[in-house]
Structures are given as structure tokens and as C-alpha cells.
Scaffold this motif. Structure first.
Motif, PDB file in Angstrom:
ATOM      1  N   PRO A  40      32.838 -97.981 -67.719  1.00  0.00           N
ATOM      2  CA  PRO A  40      34.154 -97.484 -68.096  1.00  0.00           C
ATOM      3  C   PRO A  40      34.704 -98.364 -69.215  1.00  0.00           C
ATOM      4  O   PRO A  40      34.040 -99.307 -69.643  1.00  0.00           O
ATOM      5  CB  PRO A  40      34.963 -97.639 -66.799  1.00  0.00           C
ATOM      6  N   ALA A  41      35.920 -98.104 -69.669  1.00  0.00           N
ATOM      7  CA  ALA A  41      36.543 -98.945 -70.700  1.00  0.00           C
ATOM      8  C   ALA A  41      36.518-100.391 -70.234  1.00  0.00           C
ATOM      9  O   ALA A  41      36.861-100.691 -69.097  1.00  0.00           O
ATOM     10  CB  ALA A  41      37.976 -98.485 -70.939  1.00  0.00           C
ATOM     11  N   PRO A  42      36.061-101.312 -71.084  1.00  0.00           N
ATOM     12  CA  PRO A  42      35.884-102.692 -70.645  1.00  0.00           C
ATOM     13  C   PRO A  42      37.200-103.391 -70.303  1.00  0.00           C
ATOM     14  O   PRO A  42      38.191-103.262 -71.014  1.00  0.00           O
ATOM     15  CB  PRO A  42      35.196-103.372 -71.823  1.00  0.00           C
ATOM     16  N   THR A  43      37.169-104.079 -69.188  1.00  0.00           N
ATOM     17  CA  THR A  43      38.245-104.972 -68.772  1.00  0.00           C
ATOM     18  C   THR A  43      37.580-106.299 -68.457  1.00  0.00           C
ATOM     19  O   THR A  43      36.345-106.387 -68.370  1.00  0.00           O
ATOM     20  CB  THR A  43      38.970-104.454 -67.521  1.00  0.00           C
ATOM     21  N   GLU A  44      38.370-107.324 -68.259  1.00  0.00           N
ATOM     22  CA  GLU A  44      37.788-108.626 -67.928  1.00  0.00           C
ATOM     23  C   GLU A  44      36.977-108.547 -66.639  1.00  0.00           C
ATOM     24  O   GLU A  44      35.869-109.069 -66.564  1.00  0.00           O
ATOM     25  CB  GLU A  44      38.892-109.674 -67.785  1.00  0.00           C
ATOM     26  N   SER A  45      37.495-107.842 -65.633  1.00  0.00           N
ATOM     27  CA  SER A  45      36.761-107.759 -64.365  1.00  0.00           C
ATOM     28  C   SER A  45      35.502-106.910 -64.486  1.00  0.00           C
ATOM     29  O   SER A  45      34.479-107.221 -63.889  1.00  0.00           O
ATOM     30  CB  SER A  45      37.656-107.246 -63.241  1.00  0.00           C
ATOM     31  N   SER A  46      35.538-105.834 -65.299  1.00  0.00           N
ATOM     32  CA  SER A  46      34.326-105.026 -65.447  1.00  0.00           C
ATOM     33  C   SER A  46      33.267-105.764 -66.265  1.00  0.00           C
ATOM     34  O   SER A  46      32.075-105.620 -66.011  1.00  0.00           O
ATOM     35  CB  SER A  46      34.630-103.652 -66.035  1.00  0.00           C
ATOM     36  N   LEU A  47      33.689-106.577 -67.235  1.00  0.00           N
ATOM     37  CA  LEU A  47      32.722-107.377 -67.997  1.00  0.00           C
ATOM     38  C   LEU A  47      32.090-108.450 -67.110  1.00  0.00           C
ATOM     39  O   LEU A  47      30.889-108.712 -67.195  1.00  0.00           O
ATOM     40  CB  LEU A  47      33.391-108.009 -69.216  1.00  0.00           C
ATOM     41  N   ASP A  48      32.879-109.059 -66.226  1.00  0.00           N
ATOM     42  CA  ASP A  48      32.360-110.038 -65.277  1.00  0.00           C
ATOM     43  C   ASP A  48      31.350-109.376 -64.346  1.00  0.00           C
ATOM     44  O   ASP A  48      30.261-109.898 -64.115  1.00  0.00           O
ATOM     45  CB  ASP A  48      33.516-110.655 -64.484  1.00  0.00           C
ATOM     46  N   LEU A  49      31.708-108.195 -63.852  1.00  0.00           N
ATOM     47  CA  LEU A  49      30.794-107.458 -62.980  1.00  0.00           C
ATOM     48  C   LEU A  49      29.506-107.127 -63.719  1.00  0.00           C
ATOM     49  O   LEU A  49      28.411-107.318 -63.189  1.00  0.00           O
ATOM     50  CB  LEU A  49      31.455-106.178 -62.475  1.00  0.00           C
ATOM     51  N   MET A  50      29.602-106.631 -64.953  1.00  0.00           N
ATOM     52  CA  MET A  50      28.418-106.263 -65.723  1.00  0.00           C
ATOM     53  C   MET A  50      27.510-107.478 -65.927  1.00  0.00           C
ATOM     54  O   MET A  50      26.292-107.378 -65.768  1.00  0.00           O
ATOM     55  CB  MET A  50      28.813-105.672 -67.079  1.00  0.00           C
ATOM     56  N   THR A  51      28.089-108.634 -66.233  1.00  0.00           N
ATOM     57  CA  THR A  51      27.298-109.858 -66.422  1.00  0.00           C
ATOM     58  C   THR A  51      26.558-110.235 -65.149  1.00  0.00           C
ATOM     59  O   THR A  51      25.366-110.526 -65.167  1.00  0.00           O
ATOM     60  CB  THR A  51      28.220-111.017 -66.860  1.00  0.00           C
ATOM     61  N   ARG A  52      27.268-110.214 -64.034  1.00  0.00           N
ATOM     62  CA  ARG A  52      26.654-110.616 -62.757  1.00  0.00           C
ATOM     63  C   ARG A  52      25.622-109.594 -62.272  1.00  0.00           C
ATOM     64  O   ARG A  52      24.559-109.970 -61.785  1.00  0.00           O
ATOM     65  CB  ARG A  52      27.735-110.837 -61.712  1.00  0.00           C
ATOM     66  N   LEU A  53      25.938-108.310 -62.417  1.00  0.00           N
ATOM     67  CA  LEU A  53      24.988-107.280 -61.999  1.00  0.00           C
ATOM     68  C   LEU A  53      23.731-107.341 -62.857  1.00  0.00           C
ATOM     69  O   LEU A  53      22.614-107.261 -62.336  1.00  0.00           O
ATOM     70  CB  LEU A  53      25.625-105.892 -62.063  1.00  0.00           C
ATOM     71  N   ASN A  54      23.878-107.483 -64.159  1.00  0.00           N
ATOM     72  CA  ASN A  54      22.709-107.589 -65.037  1.00  0.00           C
ATOM     73  C   ASN A  54      21.847-108.783 -64.666  1.00  0.00           C
ATOM     74  O   ASN A  54      20.620-108.688 -64.641  1.00  0.00           O
ATOM     75  CB  ASN A  54      23.136-107.669 -66.502  1.00  0.00           C
ATOM     76  N   ALA A  55      22.477-109.925 -64.368  1.00  0.00           N
ATOM     77  CA  ALA A  55      21.716-111.117 -63.975  1.00  0.00           C
ATOM     78  C   ALA A  55      20.974-110.871 -62.667  1.00  0.00           C
ATOM     79  O   ALA A  55      19.801-111.253 -62.523  1.00  0.00           O
ATOM     80  CB  ALA A  55      22.651-112.319 -63.850  1.00  0.00           C
TER      81      ALA A  55
END
Length: 143
Positions: free
Chosen positions: A6-21
């Protein structure tokens, strides 16, 4: 890796980083590359890792390892050859939505060898979807 967000927010970017890792660690434990992985963060958060082998009971169908933010990992086969719709053949279960990558690899290996001892017959509810911040916290070991 392909990610729908979805549209990037600080929490969605944090989630994306952790999920990708986390997905990178799981893919590494399985001996596959991230080019076989897709994730969808639009809710509920899901991911798919395409496996490069077939189950003996479904020799004509692709096998995918699916991850869902409420149910964790499952293995599924395509309904028809080349189809994106899946039939789940087993769930990993357990207590965590993001178990250690070596546990996921062991689950996949038991499926591959026909030993379904680690499989749950139905989807376990390991958590309730609670937004990107809550899921990022669950994935806090990977960042």
C-alpha cells in the motif's frame, strides 16, 4: 523478489524490511533464490516462495510454499498445471507465525520425502492481523 505494497508509511516500510529479511533467511535455508519469492503487504500480508520440485502425489502441479500473517506457513499445489490458484496440502502449525527458517526447511523436506509428520490438516490461527506495526514486531528478529 516482487512486493505489492500500500502507500508507504514508516510502519509499512519497517514491516517490508523485516518481512524481506525473514523471507531471505527462509529462502536461504531452502537453498532457493529470492527471485522465486513474492509478497503482498496490502493485507492480510502474504508471501509465496515457488519451489523447484513436485510432490509425488501431484507430479503435474507446481508446489509453492505460502506464508500468511495469521496462519504462518503452508505448502500448496496449483489447482491445475500453470494455475495461480492453490490447494493447501499441509500447514506447518506451531506457536509462531514466523518460525526459525530451519524449521520451515524441515517442514518442506518432510513434504518432499512424503513424511507428513510436521503437517497440520487445517489452518492454525497463530495471531490476528493487527496492522503493519504489530506484524513488524512479530518479525523483530529479522531486521
Amino acid at each position: 523478489m516482487t512486493t505489492s505494497t500500500p502507500a508507504p508509511t514508516e510502519s509499512s516500510l519497517d514491516l517490508m524490511t523485516r518481512l524481506n529479511a525473514y523471507l531471505e533467511d527462509v529462502a536461504s535455508a531452502l537453498g532457493i533464490g529470492m527471485n522465486s519469492c513474492t509478497a503482498d503487504l496490502t493485507g492480510p500480508v502474504t508471501a509465496c516462495l515457488k519451489l523447484e520440485w513436485r510432490l509425488s502425489g501431484f507430479p503435474e502441479r507446481d508446489v509453492d510454499l505460502l506464508w500468511h500473517e495469521e496462519h504462518g506457513w503452508s505448502a500448496a499445489v496449483a489447482k491445475h498445471a500453470g494455475d495461480d490458484h492453490h490447494v493447501v496440502v499441509g500447514y506447518l502449525g506451531g506457536r509462531m507465525v514466523a518460525p526459525q527458517p530451519r524449521r520451515v526447511a524441515r517442514f518442506v523436506e518432510t513434504l518432499r520425502t512424503g513424511d507428513h509428520q510436521d503437517c497440520w490438516p487445517g489452518p492454525p490461527t497463530l495471531r490476528t492481523a493487527g496492522g503493519p506495526s504489530a506484524l513488524a514486531k512479530e518479525l523483530s528478529a529479522w531486521a
